[in-house]
Design a protein around this motif. Structure first.
Motif, short mmCIF file in Angstrom:
data_model
loop_
_atom_site.label_atom_id
_atom_site.label_comp_id
_atom_site.label_asym_id
_atom_site.label_seq_id
_atom_site.Cartn_x
_atom_site.Cartn_y
_atom_site.Cartn_z
N UNK A 199 0.81 -1.22 0.00
CA UNK A 199 0.00 0.00 0.00
C UNK A 199 0.85 1.27 0.00
N UNK A 200 2.17 1.14 -0.05
CA UNK A 200 3.03 2.31 0.00
C UNK A 200 2.72 3.37 -1.04
N UNK A 201 2.64 3.02 -2.33
CA UNK A 201 2.31 4.05 -3.33
C UNK A 201 0.96 4.71 -3.09
N UNK A 202 -0.03 3.92 -2.66
CA UNK A 202 -1.36 4.49 -2.40
C UNK A 202 -1.32 5.45 -1.23
N UNK A 203 -0.65 5.06 -0.13
CA UNK A 203 -0.55 5.94 1.03
C UNK A 203 0.26 7.19 0.73
N UNK A 204 1.28 7.06 -0.12
CA UNK A 204 2.05 8.24 -0.51
C UNK A 204 1.18 9.24 -1.27
N UNK A 205 0.30 8.72 -2.14
CA UNK A 205 -0.60 9.61 -2.88
C UNK A 205 -1.60 10.29 -1.95
N UNK A 206 -2.12 9.53 -0.98
CA UNK A 206 -3.03 10.13 0.00
C UNK A 206 -2.32 11.23 0.78
N UNK B 11 -9.79 9.81 -0.97
CA UNK B 11 -10.59 8.65 -1.38
C UNK B 11 -10.16 8.12 -2.74
N UNK B 12 -9.73 9.00 -3.64
CA UNK B 12 -9.44 8.61 -5.02
C UNK B 12 -8.36 7.52 -5.12
N UNK B 13 -7.18 7.66 -4.48
CA UNK B 13 -6.18 6.58 -4.59
C UNK B 13 -6.65 5.26 -4.00
N UNK B 14 -7.39 5.32 -2.87
CA UNK B 14 -7.87 4.09 -2.25
C UNK B 14 -8.90 3.41 -3.14
N UNK B 15 -9.79 4.19 -3.69
CA UNK B 15 -10.79 3.63 -4.61
C UNK B 15 -10.12 2.99 -5.82
N UNK B 16 -9.09 3.65 -6.36
CA UNK B 16 -8.39 3.11 -7.52
C UNK B 16 -7.72 1.78 -7.18
N UNK B 17 -7.13 1.69 -5.98
CA UNK B 17 -6.51 0.43 -5.56
C UNK B 17 -7.55 -0.68 -5.44
N UNK B 18 -8.68 -0.40 -4.81
CA UNK B 18 -9.70 -1.42 -4.63
C UNK B 18 -10.32 -1.84 -5.95
N UNK B 19 -10.47 -0.90 -6.88
CA UNK B 19 -11.05 -1.24 -8.18
C UNK B 19 -10.17 -2.21 -8.95
N UNK B 20 -8.84 -2.06 -8.81
CA UNK B 20 -7.94 -2.97 -9.52
C UNK B 20 -8.05 -4.40 -9.02
#
Length: 264
Positions: free
Chosen positions: A120-127, A150-159
């Motif tokens: 989750x490092x890249x996602x948390x960095x974007x947040x 919300x946007x980076x987390x949503x993108x991670x979950x969608x993948x």
């Protein structure tokens, strides 16, 4: 230079996790949009002003919301990250090896936690960069920070979410057919994501079990042919399982495959 850099990265991840907890809190706190607009004398002020940038809450209310959001961190860790898949796969590996308490639960949970931070490092960095930093500099409001987080987390979950799982919960929630996974509310996306994670974890676990199951069958057949009915096949097969796992560099393969499975 390496130590300060690692410390800064950990700080960004912690701040990103705090922002994620606040995101989940906001999804269920519609009361804050209407409650407290008219404070009575002698009561704690809820709002300190409204404007084009959104509603600004007083410092005590922001503190209350922050510490309330911290209680959601375990749920966020389990339901909105890769922790579920990782900890299930590691637990199934321990069962496949036949070791009852090796590695112990503390090691499994700790390894799952830090591997989750790695994934989750890249996602948390974007947040952190898109939501937390602008909010701390008063460049955006609290609601805007949550929307950006919300946007980076949503993108991670969608993948990681299967279309069939999303369609199931969208049908149960009676969403409009025009609503897609990109625009669906979090309350629909999160259970679909968790269901997909459970499916992926058990699929990986099935592949892990196969070679160890073959060893169990071979050992049981050999012992039966030798007439050693009283000798436990599990006890005899355990050294061979450990030898196979070590010679195949199993930890490297498993953890590398787990981390790579999120890069889709």
């Amino acid at each position: 230079m390496a130590e300060p850099r690692r410390s800064a990265q950990v700080s960004r991840w912690l701040c990103g996790g705090a922002a994620l907890s606040a995101l989940l809190l906001l999804q269920g706190s519609a009361w804050a949009q209407t409650g407290g607009a008219a404070a009575t004398p002698g009561t704690l002020p809820v709002l300190i002003g409204t404007g084009a940038g959104g509603t600004n809450y007083s410092v005590p209310i922001q503190t209350l919301l922050f510490f309330t959001a911290l209680s959601f961190l375990p749920a966020i860790l389990l339901m909105m990250t890769g922790f579920t898949r990782i900890v299930i796969v590691l637990s199934l590996l321990r069962q496949a090896l036949g070791t009852q308490s090796a590695p112990p639960n503390q090691v499994v949970i700790g390894l799952s936690l830090f591997l989750t931070f790695f994934v989750m490092g890249p996602t948390l960095d974007r947040v952190y960069q898109d939501a937390y930093v602008p909010y701390t500099t008063n460049a955006i409001s609290f609601e805007q920070a949550l929307s950006r987080g919300e946007a980076p987390v949503r993108q991670f979950m969608l993948k990681q979410t299967r279309q069939s799982d999303f369609a199931l919960f969208a049908r149960l929630a009676k969403l409009d057919p025009s609503v897609t996974a990109e625009t669906a509310p979090i309350r629909v996306l999160v259970p679909a994501f968790v269901t997909s994670e459970l499916k992926s974890a058990f699929q990986i676990g099935f592949m892990i079990f196969i070679p160890f199951l073959v060893i169990d069958i071979v050992v049981a057949s050999v012992l039966m042919s030798l007439g050693m009915m009283m000798l436990s096949p599990v006890l005899v097969a355990l050294p061979f399982k450990l030898m196979l796992f070590v010679l195949a560099d199993g930890w490297n393969l498993l953890i590398g495959s787990l981390a790579a499975s999120f890069a889709t």
